[in-house]
Design an enzyme around this catalytic site. Structure first.
Site, PDB file in Angstrom:
ATOM      1  N   LYS A 171       0.819  -1.216   0.000  1.00  0.00           N
ATOM      2  CA  LYS A 171       0.000   0.000   0.000  1.00  0.00           C
ATOM      3  C   LYS A 171       0.853   1.266   0.000  1.00  0.00           C
ATOM      4  O   LYS A 171       1.856   1.373   0.713  1.00  0.00           O
ATOM      5  CB  LYS A 171      -0.925  -0.016   1.213  1.00  0.00           C
ATOM      6  CG  LYS A 171      -1.809   1.207   1.356  1.00  0.00           C
ATOM      7  CD  LYS A 171      -2.606   1.131   2.631  1.00  0.00           C
ATOM      8  CE  LYS A 171      -3.314   2.432   2.945  1.00  0.00           C
ATOM      9  NZ  LYS A 171      -2.388   3.549   3.185  1.00  0.00           N
ATOM     10  N   LEU A 205      -5.066  -0.499   7.332  1.00  0.00           N
ATOM     11  CA  LEU A 205      -3.927   0.374   7.564  1.00  0.00           C
ATOM     12  C   LEU A 205      -4.415   1.817   7.475  1.00  0.00           C
ATOM     13  O   LEU A 205      -5.293   2.136   6.669  1.00  0.00           O
ATOM     14  CB  LEU A 205      -2.823   0.134   6.520  1.00  0.00           C
ATOM     15  CG  LEU A 205      -2.094  -1.208   6.570  1.00  0.00           C
ATOM     16  CD1 LEU A 205      -1.105  -1.323   5.409  1.00  0.00           C
ATOM     17  CD2 LEU A 205      -1.373  -1.402   7.897  1.00  0.00           C
ATOM     18  N   ASP A 206      -3.828   2.687   8.289  1.00  0.00           N
ATOM     19  CA  ASP A 206      -4.208   4.097   8.248  1.00  0.00           C
ATOM     20  C   ASP A 206      -3.913   4.689   6.875  1.00  0.00           C
ATOM     21  O   ASP A 206      -3.116   4.154   6.097  1.00  0.00           O
ATOM     22  CB  ASP A 206      -3.447   4.879   9.330  1.00  0.00           C
ATOM     23  CG  ASP A 206      -3.827   4.442  10.732  1.00  0.00           C
ATOM     24  OD1 ASP A 206      -4.924   3.874  10.872  1.00  0.00           O
ATOM     25  OD2 ASP A 206      -3.026   4.641  11.654  1.00  0.00           O
ATOM     26  N   ARG A 207      -4.510   5.834   6.645  1.00  0.00           N
ATOM     27  CA  ARG A 207      -4.334   6.500   5.348  1.00  0.00           C
ATOM     28  C   ARG A 207      -2.861   6.813   5.083  1.00  0.00           C
ATOM     29  O   ARG A 207      -2.375   6.677   3.953  1.00  0.00           O
ATOM     30  CB  ARG A 207      -5.170   7.787   5.338  1.00  0.00           C
ATOM     31  CG  ARG A 207      -5.095   8.559   4.025  1.00  0.00           C
ATOM     32  CD  ARG A 207      -6.011   9.767   4.076  1.00  0.00           C
ATOM     33  NE  ARG A 207      -5.972  10.500   2.829  1.00  0.00           N
ATOM     34  CZ  ARG A 207      -6.687  11.594   2.580  1.00  0.00           C
ATOM     35  NH1 ARG A 207      -7.508  12.072   3.516  1.00  0.00           N
ATOM     36  NH2 ARG A 207      -6.602  12.212   1.422  1.00  0.00           N
ATOM     37  N   THR A 209      -0.279   5.289   6.522  1.00  0.00           N
ATOM     38  CA  THR A 209       0.562   4.117   6.765  1.00  0.00           C
ATOM     39  C   THR A 209       0.731   3.331   5.471  1.00  0.00           C
ATOM     40  O   THR A 209      -0.237   3.104   4.744  1.00  0.00           O
ATOM     41  CB  THR A 209      -0.051   3.212   7.842  1.00  0.00           C
ATOM     42  OG1 THR A 209      -0.206   3.954   9.047  1.00  0.00           O
ATOM     43  CG2 THR A 209       0.846   2.012   8.115  1.00  0.00           C
TER      44      THR A 209
END
Length: 338
Positions: A171, A205-207, A209
């Protein structure tokens, strides 16, 4: 006086004992001095007769080990036990039978395979009456779905996938981990527009991360990877705004008491001894934003957070923002890891 030379040798004593015991036995029980001789003659005579028959039939060769095995298997047939041929099914026939079984899988498994949820969650949905089969509410999770059945959930047809899909994404930033966003922001699903199957991310996952994220339509595996009891390990590379001090390092190792409980980690290390603001951390807990909250609790700001390992999977040779299918070996490891 006793003389050692008068003693009988041990072999003669054994022969005397054998003769005494043999006299007590009748000829019918094998007694008499010619017992072994008669026994050998009887066997020798039978072997000669068998050899003579084989010679007349043109088969004068000694039977091989395989011949004896075949004869043994043939003799077992009809004794109440399965014969050799009955034990081993033709592979093509076995595959056909397996396909027929798969066509009639339980209803909860059918929904799980379609990628909606795990098998256990599907069973709960069925019991609540949220699933229909051929237009009627069915509350039996074990119902065997036929090929002709039409299964609907929330007025949407549940299409059974041809095969499960397992995709690994590295990502990039500015992508949120969700299948849909009302605000119109970029989601990880935008990177899978060429994938026909309906997939969903395992965990999130965070934006901001980056790193590894698994997407699949296998609800059972997703549930297994997300459940705390399996202790799925994740490794993160963290870059802080300032060097991590030794006292804070020890506090994190001992476990910090956060607002939602104690945050226990598995491993903590400096990634670069010369730059103590770069940290490697391994955890198995799956609390929301747990890595960022650990360092923020001690007054540090996380500048970069990258997940470099997930459930034994690594992002080797996988560029940022790209994805690939799992290999057969990786898939076997995922389904059998402990």
């Amino acid at each position: 006086s006793f003389n050692k030379d008068d003693r009988k040798p041990r072999a003669e004593k054994r022969d005397d004992k054998f003769n005494r015991d043999d006299k007590k036995r009748t000829p019918k029980d094998g007694g008499g001095k010619d017992y072994f001789k008669n026994f050998d003659d009887k066997n020798r005579k039978k072997k000669k007769e068998d050899f003579k028959v084989k010679k007349e039939e043109g088969d004068n060769e000694r039977p091989t080990t395989n011949d004896r095995k075949d004869e043994y298997k043939a003799n077992r047939t009809g004794t109440g036990k399965r014969s050799f041929k009955e034990k081993f099914v033709d592979p093509e026939k076995r595959f056909t039978e397996k396909e027929l079984i798969e066509e009639q899988m339980p209803l909860n498994k059918f929904i799980s395979r379609a990628g909606y949820c795990s098998r256990r969650e599907a069973a709960d949905l069925i019991k609540k009456g949220e699933v229909k089969v051929n237009g009627e509410v069915l509350k039996e999770p074990g119902y065997k779905v036929l090929e002709t059945d039409v299964v609907t959930y929330q007025d949407e047809d549940v299409t059974q996938k041809e095969k499960p899909v397992y995709l690994l994404l590295n990502k990039a930033k500015d992508y949120i981990t969700t299948t849909d966003d009302p605000e119109g922001r970029k989601t990880v699903m935008d990177l899978f527009k060429d994938v026909d199957e309906r997939i969903f991310p395992v965990g999130r996952l965070d934006r901001n991360t980056t790193g590894l994220l698994l997407l699949t339509n296998d609800g059972h595996l997703a549930q297994r990877l997300s459940h705390p009891k399996f202790k799925n390990k994740k490794v993160y590379q963290v870059k802080l705004d300032k060097p991590l001090t030794e006292p804070d390092f020890e506090k994190i190792l001992a476990g910090l008491e956060l607002e939602d409980g104690k945050a226990l980690i598995d491993t903590l290390a400096y990634s670069n001894p010369e730059n103590k603001s770069e940290i490697g951390i391994e955890i198995h807990i799956g609390k929301n934003r747990i890595v960022r909250r650990i360092f923020e609790y001690l007054g540090y700001e996380v500048k970069q957070l990258d997940r470099v390992m997930y459930a034994g999977l690594t992002k080797k040779n996988l560029p940022r923002g790209k994805w690939r299918a799992l290999t057969a070996q990786e898939l076997v490891f995922l389904k059998h890891f402990k």
